[in-house]
Scaffold this motif. Structure first.
Motif, PDB file in Angstrom:
ATOM      1  N   ILE A 253       2.989  10.399   4.106  1.00 36.13           N
ATOM      2  CA  ILE A 253       4.350  10.807   3.743  1.00 36.13           C
ATOM      3  C   ILE A 253       5.305  10.566   4.907  1.00 36.13           C
ATOM      4  O   ILE A 253       6.437  10.074   4.732  1.00 36.13           O
ATOM      5  CB  ILE A 253       4.361  12.281   3.324  1.00 36.13           C
ATOM      6  N   VAL A 254       4.872  10.885   6.122  1.00 32.68           N
ATOM      7  CA  VAL A 254       5.720  10.645   7.299  1.00 32.68           C
ATOM      8  C   VAL A 254       5.985   9.152   7.470  1.00 32.68           C
ATOM      9  O   VAL A 254       7.113   8.726   7.740  1.00 32.68           O
ATOM     10  CB  VAL A 254       5.048  11.235   8.551  1.00 32.68           C
ATOM     11  N   ASN A 309       0.146  -0.585   7.602  1.00 29.84           N
ATOM     12  CA  ASN A 309      -0.528   0.666   7.976  1.00 29.84           C
ATOM     13  C   ASN A 309      -0.380   1.723   6.884  1.00 29.84           C
ATOM     14  O   ASN A 309      -1.314   2.484   6.608  1.00 29.84           O
ATOM     15  CB  ASN A 309       0.037   1.189   9.296  1.00 29.84           C
ATOM     16  N   PHE A 310       0.789   1.768   6.257  1.00 33.01           N
ATOM     17  CA  PHE A 310       0.998   2.723   5.173  1.00 33.01           C
ATOM     18  C   PHE A 310       0.099   2.423   3.981  1.00 33.01           C
ATOM     19  O   PHE A 310      -0.457   3.344   3.358  1.00 33.01           O
ATOM     20  CB  PHE A 310       2.465   2.709   4.748  1.00 33.01           C
ATOM     21  N   ASN A 311      -0.061   1.149   3.652  1.00 33.52           N
ATOM     22  CA  ASN A 311      -0.909   0.788   2.517  1.00 33.52           C
ATOM     23  C   ASN A 311      -2.365   1.160   2.758  1.00 33.52           C
ATOM     24  O   ASN A 311      -3.122   1.391   1.807  1.00 33.52           O
ATOM     25  CB  ASN A 311      -0.793  -0.710   2.241  1.00 33.52           C
ATOM     26  N   LEU A 312      -2.777   1.215   4.026  1.00 34.38           N
ATOM     27  CA  LEU A 312      -4.158   1.583   4.321  1.00 34.38           C
ATOM     28  C   LEU A 312      -4.414   3.075   4.134  1.00 34.38           C
ATOM     29  O   LEU A 312      -5.547   3.486   3.868  1.00 34.38           O
ATOM     30  CB  LEU A 312      -4.512   1.173   5.749  1.00 34.38           C
ATOM     31  N   ILE A 313      -3.367   3.904   4.307  1.00 30.83           N
ATOM     32  CA  ILE A 313      -3.575   5.353   4.233  1.00 30.83           C
ATOM     33  C   ILE A 313      -2.967   5.968   2.982  1.00 30.83           C
ATOM     34  O   ILE A 313      -3.057   7.191   2.794  1.00 30.83           O
ATOM     35  CB  ILE A 313      -2.975   6.036   5.484  1.00 30.83           C
ATOM     36  N   ALA A 314      -2.338   5.156   2.119  1.00 31.06           N
ATOM     37  CA  ALA A 314      -1.758   5.697   0.891  1.00 31.06           C
ATOM     38  C   ALA A 314      -2.875   6.207  -0.016  1.00 31.06           C
ATOM     39  O   ALA A 314      -3.918   5.549  -0.183  1.00 31.06           O
ATOM     40  CB  ALA A 314      -0.946   4.627   0.166  1.00 31.06           C
ATOM     41  N   PRO A 315      -2.712   7.378  -0.632  1.00 28.49           N
ATOM     42  CA  PRO A 315      -3.803   7.945  -1.438  1.00 28.49           C
ATOM     43  C   PRO A 315      -4.040   7.214  -2.749  1.00 28.49           C
ATOM     44  O   PRO A 315      -5.130   7.279  -3.300  1.00 28.49           O
ATOM     45  CB  PRO A 315      -3.342   9.387  -1.674  1.00 28.49           C
ATOM     46  N   MET A 316      -3.013   6.501  -3.289  1.00 25.96           N
ATOM     47  CA  MET A 316      -3.164   5.805  -4.567  1.00 25.96           C
ATOM     48  C   MET A 316      -2.614   4.396  -4.443  1.00 25.96           C
ATOM     49  O   MET A 316      -1.699   4.134  -3.646  1.00 25.96           O
ATOM     50  CB  MET A 316      -2.434   6.565  -5.680  1.00 25.96           C
ATOM     51  N   GLN A 320       1.462   2.014  -2.959  1.00 22.49           N
ATOM     52  CA  GLN A 320       1.544   0.984  -1.929  1.00 22.49           C
ATOM     53  C   GLN A 320       2.843   0.198  -2.045  1.00 22.49           C
ATOM     54  O   GLN A 320       3.447   0.101  -3.115  1.00 22.49           O
ATOM     55  CB  GLN A 320       0.343   0.050  -2.021  1.00 22.49           C
ATOM     56  N   MET A 321       3.274  -0.371  -0.939  1.00 23.09           N
ATOM     57  CA  MET A 321       4.557  -1.063  -0.847  1.00 23.09           C
ATOM     58  C   MET A 321       4.320  -2.522  -0.499  1.00 23.09           C
ATOM     59  O   MET A 321       3.284  -2.886   0.080  1.00 23.09           O
ATOM     60  CB  MET A 321       5.438  -0.394   0.223  1.00 23.09           C
TER      61      MET A 321
END
Length: 389
Positions: A253-254, A309-316, A320-321
């Motif tokens: 989220i951050v 990096n966000f796509n690696l830790i996104a829960p679903m 993803q972006m």
């Protein structure tokens, strides 16, 4: 001198015969052994070491040792000197041993030949120990130099390890003192907290005994803590609630919030740069726009790494972006700038129309005032004419 006396004087007969001479004969034997009866080989040994002959004077053990060191530095094969000679050095070493044996024989005649040889071997210095490099190494001078360097390196490493070990021990002792202090403070806090909790519990029990909680609106009804999801695990829900109440946010989220803020700043920068341009652009504005696009391209590259990096830790997967493209952002900025220009034009047209209407109202007002004045003047004239008539 009789044949029996010669047998007594001879060292080998005395040593191997284990004879104990009277005290009066020992000075006589020492005098006879140190007298003119010196063999030719012993004289050559003294001459080779450049020492005084026994019949001329006596040389001390220190002088003998110094003479041997001086000759070893000259003739030792590993000394590196121009006069180095292995055969000559062997002769020097034999002469040194012979001189030491002769001097020890002069000092005392006791003991066997084996003990005297061991004594001579123990006294004789090792020539390598009196060369350079602190007596470390063996071989040629260059080899000993390399070995001495390695010895110094190993010694330095050992000293560094000892120093680091002492530092670690000091730090561990200091850390142990800090930990002990923290434990004491924490124990005091726990005691205070437990005392407060007991006080609060006592007050609650007293209130319940007085009946202060009997008039509550939800008395006797079950508490629904999980109205939003009755299938949620109570422990998980409580933990999530505690984290939310204390301002905790998951890393994804951050990261998502940071991405949105960064792309908003980049788009605002492109929009402002596009809004300052004229249509068509002059060379100076074109150069400024190209420079701005280069800076934005670097920022988008960094932002795309953050997106990965966000796509690696996104829960679903649906969260993803995709990567941000410079061309799409430029087109977006151009469209927004065009819409802004059109809106500003429409705003100017509306203002102009409003100003025109205002002018028309002002003109109509002035015309009404003038018509009223004319009508008032015409009526006054007609009244005066009627009055005159």
């Amino acid at each position: 001198m009789s044949y029996a006396m010669q047998l007594l004087i001879h060292r080998g007969d005395i040593c191997h015969g284990r004879m104990l001479l009277p005290l009066g004969l020992r000075p006589l034997l020492r005098t006879l052994s140190s007298g003119p009866r010196v063999s030719r080989s012993l004289r050559e040994s003294y001459q080779l070491l450049q020492l005084e002959l026994p019949d001329v004077g006596e040389s001390s053990p220190a002088q003998v040792k110094e003479a041997y060191l001086r000759m070893a530095k000259l003739y030792h094969p590993d000394s590196g000197a121009a006069t180095a000679d292995e055969a000559l050095f062997a002769r020097v070493e034999e002469a040194y041993r012979a001189v030491l044996a002769h001097q020890s024989r002069l000092q005392s005649c006791g003991g066997s030949m084996e003990e005297e040889e061991e004594k001579v071997k123990g006294v004789a210095p090792q020539h390598r120990h009196y060369l350079s490099y602190e007596g470390v190494g063996s071989g040629t001078p260059s080899q000993r130099e390399r070995q001495y360097r390695q010895f110094r390196v190993d010694r330095a490493v050992e000293q560094v390890l000892d120093y680091r070990q002492k530092e670690h021990e000091t730090a561990a002792a200091a850390e142990g003192a800090l930990v002990e202090r923290d434990v004491r403070q924490r124990s005091r806090q726990i005691k205070v907290t437990q005392a407060v909790e007991r006080l609060v519990e006592d007050l609650i029990q007293e209130s319940m005994s007085r009946g202060d909680f009997r008039n509550l609106s939800g008395a006797g009804k079950p508490i629904n803590k999980f109205e939003h999801n009755p299938y949620a695990d109570p422990m998980t829900h409580n933990l999530n609630r505690i984290l939310i109440d204390n301002g905790y946010q998951p890393p994804w989220i951050v990261t998502q919030r940071d991405i949105r803020e960064d792309i908003a700043q980049i788009r605002e920068r492109l929009l402002q740069g596009q809004a300052r341009l004229t249509d068509p652009m002059n060379p100076r504005e074109h150069a400024q726009w190209q420079q701005l696009c280069g800076v934005v391209a670097d920022d988008l590259m960094k932002l795309n790494k953050t997106v990965d990096n966000f796509n690696l830790i996104a829960p679903m997967l649906t969260m993803q972006m995709v990567h941000f493209s410079l061309e799409r952002e430029i087109d977006r900025a151009e469209k927004a700038a065009f819409q802004g220009r059109q809106e500003s034009k429409r705003e100017r047209v509306r203002e102009w129309e409003e100003q025109r209407r205002e002018r028309e109202r002002e003109r109509e007002k002035r015309d009404k005032i003038k018509t009223h004045q004319h009508s008032w003047q015409g009526g006054l004239l007609a009244w005066m004419q009627n009055l005159l008539k």
